[in-house]
Design an enzyme around this catalytic site. Structure first.
Site, short mmCIF file in Angstrom:
data_model
loop_
_atom_site.label_atom_id
_atom_site.label_comp_id
_atom_site.label_asym_id
_atom_site.label_seq_id
_atom_site.Cartn_x
_atom_site.Cartn_y
_atom_site.Cartn_z
N LYS A 212 0.88 -1.27 -0.05
CA LYS A 212 -0.01 -0.04 -0.06
C LYS A 212 0.90 1.33 0.05
O LYS A 212 0.47 2.20 -0.48
CB LYS A 212 -0.96 -0.01 1.30
CG LYS A 212 -2.07 -1.07 1.20
CD LYS A 212 -2.93 -1.01 2.22
CE LYS A 212 -4.03 -1.85 2.46
NZ LYS A 212 -5.09 -1.85 3.32
N ASN B 196 -5.05 2.14 -1.43
CA ASN B 196 -5.41 0.51 -1.62
C ASN B 196 -6.38 0.37 -3.03
O ASN B 196 -6.79 -0.64 -3.24
CB ASN B 196 -6.52 0.11 -0.55
CG ASN B 196 -7.82 0.67 -0.48
OD1 ASN B 196 -8.01 1.85 -1.19
ND2 ASN B 196 -8.87 0.12 0.05
N ASP C 57 -10.11 2.56 2.07
CA ASP C 57 -10.17 1.97 3.79
C ASP C 57 -10.75 3.00 4.60
O ASP C 57 -11.49 2.59 5.45
CB ASP C 57 -8.77 1.68 4.09
CG ASP C 57 -8.28 0.35 3.45
OD1 ASP C 57 -9.28 -0.56 3.01
OD2 ASP C 57 -7.17 0.06 3.26
N ALA D 42 -1.05 -0.22 14.43
CA ALA D 42 -0.67 1.02 13.88
C ALA D 42 -0.08 0.77 12.56
O ALA D 42 0.59 1.44 11.76
CB ALA D 42 0.46 1.78 14.72
N TYR E 243 -12.21 -9.41 9.35
CA TYR E 243 -13.73 -10.10 8.74
C TYR E 243 -13.65 -11.51 8.63
O TYR E 243 -14.76 -12.04 8.21
CB TYR E 243 -13.97 -9.10 7.63
CG TYR E 243 -13.38 -9.43 6.42
CD1 TYR E 243 -13.88 -10.19 5.52
CD2 TYR E 243 -12.07 -8.59 6.13
CE1 TYR E 243 -13.46 -10.49 4.28
CE2 TYR E 243 -11.60 -9.02 4.83
CZ TYR E 243 -11.99 -9.67 3.91
OH TYR E 243 -11.44 -9.92 2.85
#
Length: 291
Positions: A74, A95, A110, A135, A230
């Site tokens: 990223k 992203n 995001d 972080a 998730y």
């Protein structure tokens, strides 16, 4: 004539289990579009993360409409892009890449994805004192989202003290001095005793990293708990928090809303995020999920 066929992909490491292809292709099918979503796994290809620039150029030259970018690329992808949307520039992470007229523009969905999920799932919780665990790339995005949503102060806790301090300093530059602080895990008992809620943004709880990210006795019913993981949708942290009576938010909403924002960028069409929430519940194996 409006475009009705799209070729997109995801660049990252170990992305075989990703639900992004199914989320994008299902929503495209429902809108009468043709979407081919391909996984470009650097582990499978046997290349280093620094090869992301070559992969982006190849995708552009092969006629891709856009790409999603995930760990560990990223930040690395930024130097290979022609332009950055303001959100991506502020965050220092991309992203989503959109190809248009030969140019590659980086976005970050995001932040907007987590903000939309939080606003929908925990609309009325207090936000004066928020603790965030983690972080990394996801952590930076959700910390930006929490402060955008009006959190009074976000304390970022990470095992790497320098990483927490750097993120806090970046947040203070963007949102104003005193809005963020960095801290270490040994201080979690004291921090959580005074907090309104906690955002969990580490891999702990994923299928490959089971368990709790901190001792269960630090939870209390008044504390809200928001999860970024998730897969599974119900992590051990969420299960433990719900049993105590905490208000909770699973990571499925962030996955869906960031995908919905990326779908809009790729296709120019408005996705139905509610339908996509049903998709992710079904794809992630939730019993009784909406069809």
């Amino acid at each position: 004539m409006a475009k009705d066929s799209f070729l997109v992909g995801l660049i990252g490491a170990g992305i075989g289990p990703s639900l992004s292809p199914a989320l994008h292709e299902r929503e495209a099918d429902r809108q009468g579009l043709r979407c081919l979503y391909r996984l470009i796994d650097i582990d499978v290809l046997g290349v280093r993360p620094e090869a992301v620039g070559d992969l982006v150029r190849a995708a552009r030259d092969l006629g891709f409409d856009g790409l999603n970018i995930t760990h560990p690329c990223k930040q690395l992808v930024i130097r290979h892009l022609d332009a950055l949307a303001p959100q991506a520039e502020a965050l220092g992470a991309v992203n989503t890449v959109v190809f248009e007229n030969g140019r590659a523009t980086g976005h970050n969905t995001d932040v907007t994805g987590f903000a939309a999920s939080f606003a929908r799932g925990l609309p009325d919780v207090p936000l004066e004192r928020v603790v965030q665990l983690g972080a990394g790339g996801a952590g930076a995005a959700v910390a930006h989202a929490m402060l955008t949503l009006g959190a009074g102060r976000v304390t970022v806790v990470d095992a790497l003290a320098d990483r927490a301090a750097e993120l806090a300093a970046s947040l203070n530059r963007h949102f104003g001095e005193g809005r963020a602080a960095g801290d270490t895990p040994d201080r979690l008992p004291r921090l959580l005793a005074d907090a309104d809620g906690i955002v969990h943004a580490t891999p702990t709880g994923m299928a490959a990293h089971p368990g709790l990210p901190f001792p269960a006795d630090l939870l209390r019913p008044e504390l809200w708990v928001a999860e970024v993981v998730y897969r599974p949708l119900e992590t051990e942290l969420l299960r433990t928090a719900r049993a105590l009576g905490c208000a909770t938010l699973d990571g499925g909403g962030m996955a869906v809303f960031q995908a919905a924002d990326a779908f809009r960028l790729f296709t120019g069409r408005e996705p139905d995020a509610v339908r996509m929430l049903g998709d992710i519940a079904e794809l992630a194996g939730v019993v009784g999920a909406p069809k």
